[in-house]
Design a protein around this motif. Structure first.
Motif, PDB file in Angstrom:
ATOM      1  N   ASP A 202     -57.267  40.268  14.183  1.00  0.00           N
ATOM      2  CA  ASP A 202     -57.051  40.274  15.634  1.00  0.00           C
ATOM      3  C   ASP A 202     -58.353  40.109  16.415  1.00  0.00           C
ATOM      4  OD1 ASP A 202     -54.347  40.588  15.277  1.00  0.00           O
ATOM      5  OD2 ASP A 202     -54.359  42.757  15.626  1.00  0.00           O
ATOM      6  N   LEU A 203     -59.493  40.340  15.771  1.00  0.00           N
ATOM      7  CA  LEU A 203     -60.778  40.172  16.450  1.00  0.00           C
ATOM      8  C   LEU A 203     -61.097  38.698  16.688  1.00  0.00           C
ATOM      9  CD1 LEU A 203     -63.008  42.785  14.591  1.00  0.00           C
ATOM     10  CD2 LEU A 203     -61.807  43.044  16.758  1.00  0.00           C
ATOM     11  N   LEU A 204     -60.400  37.811  16.023  1.00  0.00           N
ATOM     12  CA  LEU A 204     -60.546  36.350  16.105  1.00  0.00           C
ATOM     13  C   LEU A 204     -61.830  35.845  15.456  1.00  0.00           C
ATOM     14  CD1 LEU A 204     -59.345  35.739  19.771  1.00  0.00           C
ATOM     15  CD2 LEU A 204     -57.985  35.704  17.682  1.00  0.00           C
ATOM     16  N   GLY A 205     -62.918  36.537  15.629  1.00  0.00           N
ATOM     17  CA  GLY A 205     -64.212  36.177  15.052  1.00  0.00           C
ATOM     18  C   GLY A 205     -65.189  37.291  15.355  1.00  0.00           C
ATOM     19  N   GLY A 206     -66.314  37.313  14.663  1.00  0.00           N
ATOM     20  CA  GLY A 206     -67.326  38.333  14.915  1.00  0.00           C
ATOM     21  C   GLY A 206     -66.976  39.668  14.277  1.00  0.00           C
ATOM     22  N   PHE A 207     -67.572  40.754  14.860  1.00  0.00           N
ATOM     23  CA  PHE A 207     -67.367  42.084  14.287  1.00  0.00           C
ATOM     24  C   PHE A 207     -67.646  43.176  15.320  1.00  0.00           C
ATOM     25  CE2 PHE A 207     -71.692  40.719  13.527  1.00  0.00           C
ATOM     26  CZ  PHE A 207     -72.448  41.803  13.910  1.00  0.00           C
ATOM     27  N   LYS A 208     -67.187  44.389  14.966  1.00  0.00           N
ATOM     28  CA  LYS A 208     -67.457  45.596  15.762  1.00  0.00           C
ATOM     29  C   LYS A 208     -68.052  46.628  14.825  1.00  0.00           C
ATOM     30  CE  LYS A 208     -63.435  46.774  17.531  1.00  0.00           C
ATOM     31  NZ  LYS A 208     -62.330  47.192  18.414  1.00  0.00           N
ATOM     32  N   ILE A 209     -69.033  47.388  15.326  1.00  0.00           N
ATOM     33  CA  ILE A 209     -69.650  48.458  14.540  1.00  0.00           C
ATOM     34  C   ILE A 209     -69.483  49.761  15.311  1.00  0.00           C
ATOM     35  CG2 ILE A 209     -71.754  49.363  13.489  1.00  0.00           C
ATOM     36  CD1 ILE A 209     -72.805  46.477  13.446  1.00  0.00           C
ATOM     37  N   GLU A 210     -69.005  50.792  14.636  1.00  0.00           N
ATOM     38  CA  GLU A 210     -68.894  52.123  15.222  1.00  0.00           C
ATOM     39  C   GLU A 210     -69.790  53.069  14.431  1.00  0.00           C
ATOM     40  OE1 GLU A 210     -64.311  52.296  16.692  1.00  0.00           O
ATOM     41  OE2 GLU A 210     -64.648  52.264  14.520  1.00  0.00           O
ATOM     42  N   TYR A 211     -70.482  53.968  15.146  1.00  0.00           N
ATOM     43  CA  TYR A 211     -71.367  54.919  14.476  1.00  0.00           C
ATOM     44  C   TYR A 211     -71.557  56.147  15.356  1.00  0.00           C
ATOM     45  CZ  TYR A 211     -75.030  52.859  17.443  1.00  0.00           C
ATOM     46  OH  TYR A 211     -75.763  52.410  18.505  1.00  0.00           O
ATOM     47  N   ASN A 212     -72.369  57.094  14.863  1.00  0.00           N
ATOM     48  CA  ASN A 212     -72.603  58.361  15.557  1.00  0.00           C
ATOM     49  C   ASN A 212     -71.272  59.101  15.732  1.00  0.00           C
ATOM     50  OD1 ASN A 212     -73.938  60.421  16.781  1.00  0.00           O
ATOM     51  ND2 ASN A 212     -74.242  59.383  18.724  1.00  0.00           N
ATOM     52  N   PHE A 213     -70.623  59.386  14.611  1.00  0.00           N
ATOM     53  CA  PHE A 213     -69.307  60.018  14.605  1.00  0.00           C
ATOM     54  C   PHE A 213     -69.397  61.525  14.840  1.00  0.00           C
ATOM     55  CE2 PHE A 213     -68.840  56.195  12.067  1.00  0.00           C
ATOM     56  CZ  PHE A 213     -67.657  55.667  12.537  1.00  0.00           C
ATOM     57  N   LEU A 214     -68.418  62.076  15.532  1.00  0.00           N
ATOM     58  CA  LEU A 214     -68.326  63.527  15.684  1.00  0.00           C
ATOM     59  C   LEU A 214     -68.055  64.172  14.326  1.00  0.00           C
ATOM     60  CD1 LEU A 214     -66.251  63.847  18.977  1.00  0.00           C
ATOM     61  CD2 LEU A 214     -68.699  64.240  18.666  1.00  0.00           C
ATOM     62  N   ASP A 215     -67.205  63.535  13.522  1.00  0.00           N
ATOM     63  CA  ASP A 215     -66.902  63.977  12.162  1.00  0.00           C
ATOM     64  C   ASP A 215     -67.382  62.868  11.236  1.00  0.00           C
ATOM     65  OD1 ASP A 215     -65.881  64.703   9.719  1.00  0.00           O
ATOM     66  OD2 ASP A 215     -63.832  65.013  10.418  1.00  0.00           O
ATOM     67  N   ALA A 216     -68.638  62.978  10.793  1.00  0.00           N
ATOM     68  CA  ALA A 216     -69.265  61.897  10.032  1.00  0.00           C
ATOM     69  C   ALA A 216     -68.587  61.642   8.687  1.00  0.00           C
ATOM     70  CB  ALA A 216     -70.747  62.204   9.810  1.00  0.00           C
ATOM     71  N   ASP A 217     -68.160  62.700   8.002  1.00  0.00           N
ATOM     72  CA  ASP A 217     -67.588  62.521   6.676  1.00  0.00           C
ATOM     73  C   ASP A 217     -66.272  61.756   6.729  1.00  0.00           C
ATOM     74  OD1 ASP A 217     -67.586  62.840   3.864  1.00  0.00           O
ATOM     75  OD2 ASP A 217     -66.155  64.479   4.063  1.00  0.00           O
ATOM     76  N   ASN A 218     -65.460  62.020   7.745  1.00  0.00           N
ATOM     77  CA  ASN A 218     -64.168  61.349   7.865  1.00  0.00           C
ATOM     78  C   ASN A 218     -64.206  60.176   8.839  1.00  0.00           C
ATOM     79  OD1 ASN A 218     -62.668  63.119   6.087  1.00  0.00           O
ATOM     80  ND2 ASN A 218     -63.031  64.679   7.636  1.00  0.00           N
ATOM     81  N   MET A 219     -65.383  59.904   9.404  1.00  0.00           N
ATOM     82  CA  MET A 219     -65.594  58.799  10.349  1.00  0.00           C
ATOM     83  C   MET A 219     -64.605  58.861  11.508  1.00  0.00           C
ATOM     84  SD  MET A 219     -66.707  55.601   8.017  1.00  0.00           S
ATOM     85  CE  MET A 219     -68.449  55.359   7.833  1.00  0.00           C
ATOM     86  N   LEU A 220     -64.525  60.026  12.132  1.00  0.00           N
ATOM     87  CA  LEU A 220     -63.654  60.226  13.282  1.00  0.00           C
ATOM     88  C   LEU A 220     -64.487  60.460  14.529  1.00  0.00           C
ATOM     89  CD1 LEU A 220     -61.048  62.671  11.682  1.00  0.00           C
ATOM     90  CD2 LEU A 220     -60.792  60.214  12.039  1.00  0.00           C
ATOM     91  N   GLY A 221     -64.029  59.940  15.640  1.00  0.00           N
ATOM     92  CA  GLY A 221     -64.686  60.168  16.921  1.00  0.00           C
ATOM     93  C   GLY A 221     -66.022  59.471  17.073  1.00  0.00           C
ATOM     94  N   PRO A 222     -66.054  58.144  16.923  1.00  0.00           N
ATOM     95  CA  PRO A 222     -67.343  57.446  17.100  1.00  0.00           C
ATOM     96  C   PRO A 222     -67.839  57.609  18.532  1.00  0.00           C
ATOM     97  CG  PRO A 222     -65.540  55.868  17.047  1.00  0.00           C
ATOM     98  CD  PRO A 222     -64.953  57.213  16.709  1.00  0.00           C
ATOM     99  N   GLN A 223     -69.119  57.898  18.676  1.00  0.00           N
ATOM    100  CA  GLN A 223     -69.723  58.085  19.990  1.00  0.00           C
ATOM    101  C   GLN A 223     -70.406  56.819  20.493  1.00  0.00           C
ATOM    102  OE1 GLN A 223     -69.358  61.219  21.732  1.00  0.00           O
ATOM    103  NE2 GLN A 223     -67.778  60.997  20.177  1.00  0.00           N
ATOM    104  N   GLU A 224     -70.692  55.909  19.582  1.00  0.00           N
ATOM    105  CA  GLU A 224     -71.350  54.663  19.964  1.00  0.00           C
ATOM    106  C   GLU A 224     -70.720  53.502  19.213  1.00  0.00           C
ATOM    107  OE1 GLU A 224     -75.663  54.811  20.533  1.00  0.00           O
ATOM    108  OE2 GLU A 224     -75.546  56.882  19.808  1.00  0.00           O
ATOM    109  N   ALA A 225     -70.727  52.337  19.858  1.00  0.00           N
ATOM    110  CA  ALA A 225     -70.141  51.152  19.236  1.00  0.00           C
ATOM    111  C   ALA A 225     -70.844  49.900  19.750  1.00  0.00           C
ATOM    112  CB  ALA A 225     -68.656  51.074  19.521  1.00  0.00           C
ATOM    113  N   LEU A 226     -70.897  48.910  18.898  1.00  0.00           N
ATOM    114  CA  LEU A 226     -71.406  47.589  19.253  1.00  0.00           C
ATOM    115  C   LEU A 226     -70.259  46.619  19.006  1.00  0.00           C
ATOM    116  CD1 LEU A 226     -74.779  47.864  17.306  1.00  0.00           C
ATOM    117  CD2 LEU A 226     -74.434  48.218  19.756  1.00  0.00           C
ATOM    118  N   ASP A 227     -69.898  45.854  20.009  1.00  0.00           N
ATOM    119  CA  ASP A 227     -68.743  44.954  19.876  1.00  0.00           C
ATOM    120  C   ASP A 227     -69.196  43.510  20.055  1.00  0.00           C
ATOM    121  OD1 ASP A 227     -66.335  43.604  19.919  1.00  0.00           O
ATOM    122  OD2 ASP A 227     -65.344  45.059  21.209  1.00  0.00           O
ATOM    123  N   TYR A 228     -69.256  42.810  18.932  1.00  0.00           N
ATOM    124  CA  TYR A 228     -69.624  41.396  18.931  1.00  0.00           C
ATOM    125  C   TYR A 228     -68.450  40.532  18.499  1.00  0.00           C
ATOM    126  CZ  TYR A 228     -74.279  43.415  19.113  1.00  0.00           C
ATOM    127  OH  TYR A 228     -75.386  44.149  19.481  1.00  0.00           O
TER     128      TYR A 228
END
Length: 132
Positions: free
Chosen positions: A78-104
């Motif tokens: 559905d992104l059609l092309g490119g990528f998105k990166i999520e990081y700085n999670f509230l729950d790092a082990d389960n990767m829940l609640g990303p606080q920052e994201a880069l959407d390309y």
């Protein structure tokens, strides 16, 4: 090693075996802090090559100042092309609640361009869905 089986026996004797998940989560959280590891999730329109993953990890190390990046990747056409990166999670082990994201992603680029041109987003979505 005899430590881990002994630890499991200890938990079982003390009837604390159901707390193992919480113990493992705490251990991983402390390990990430101690080793300066930052988990990041990348979602791309197509599967990433090992070279692309290595490049993203290197750039994320610079952005976050981490010694290592735990990169988890998935595909979303559905992104059609490119990528998105999520990081700085509230729950790092389960990767829940990303606080920052880069959407390309191409989808986001098209939406931003459409808004700038005054195009209705519903019409844009219909065009993408029908291939017009």
């Amino acid at each position: 090693s005899t430590v881990l089986p002994g630890f499991f026996r200890f938990l079982a004797k003390k009837r604390r075996f159901n707390g193992l998940s919480m113990i493992a989560d705490y251990y991983m959280e402390e390990l990430y802090k101690e080793e300066n590891i930052v988990p990041a999730r990348v979602t791309s329109a197509q599967a990433l090559t090992e070279e692309q993953k290595a490049s993203i990890k290197a750039k994320m190390k610079k952005i976050t100042g981490a010694d290592d990046i735990k990169l988890v990747s998935s595909v979303n056409a559905d992104l059609l092309g490119g990528f998105k990166i999520e990081y700085n999670f509230l729950d790092a082990d389960n990767m829940l609640g990303p606080q920052e994201a880069l959407d390309y992603s191409l989808k986001t680029v098209l939406k931003k361009a459409a808004v700038g041109k005054g195009v209705l987003l519903d019409e844009l979505q219909d065009a993408v869905d029908t291939g017009r």
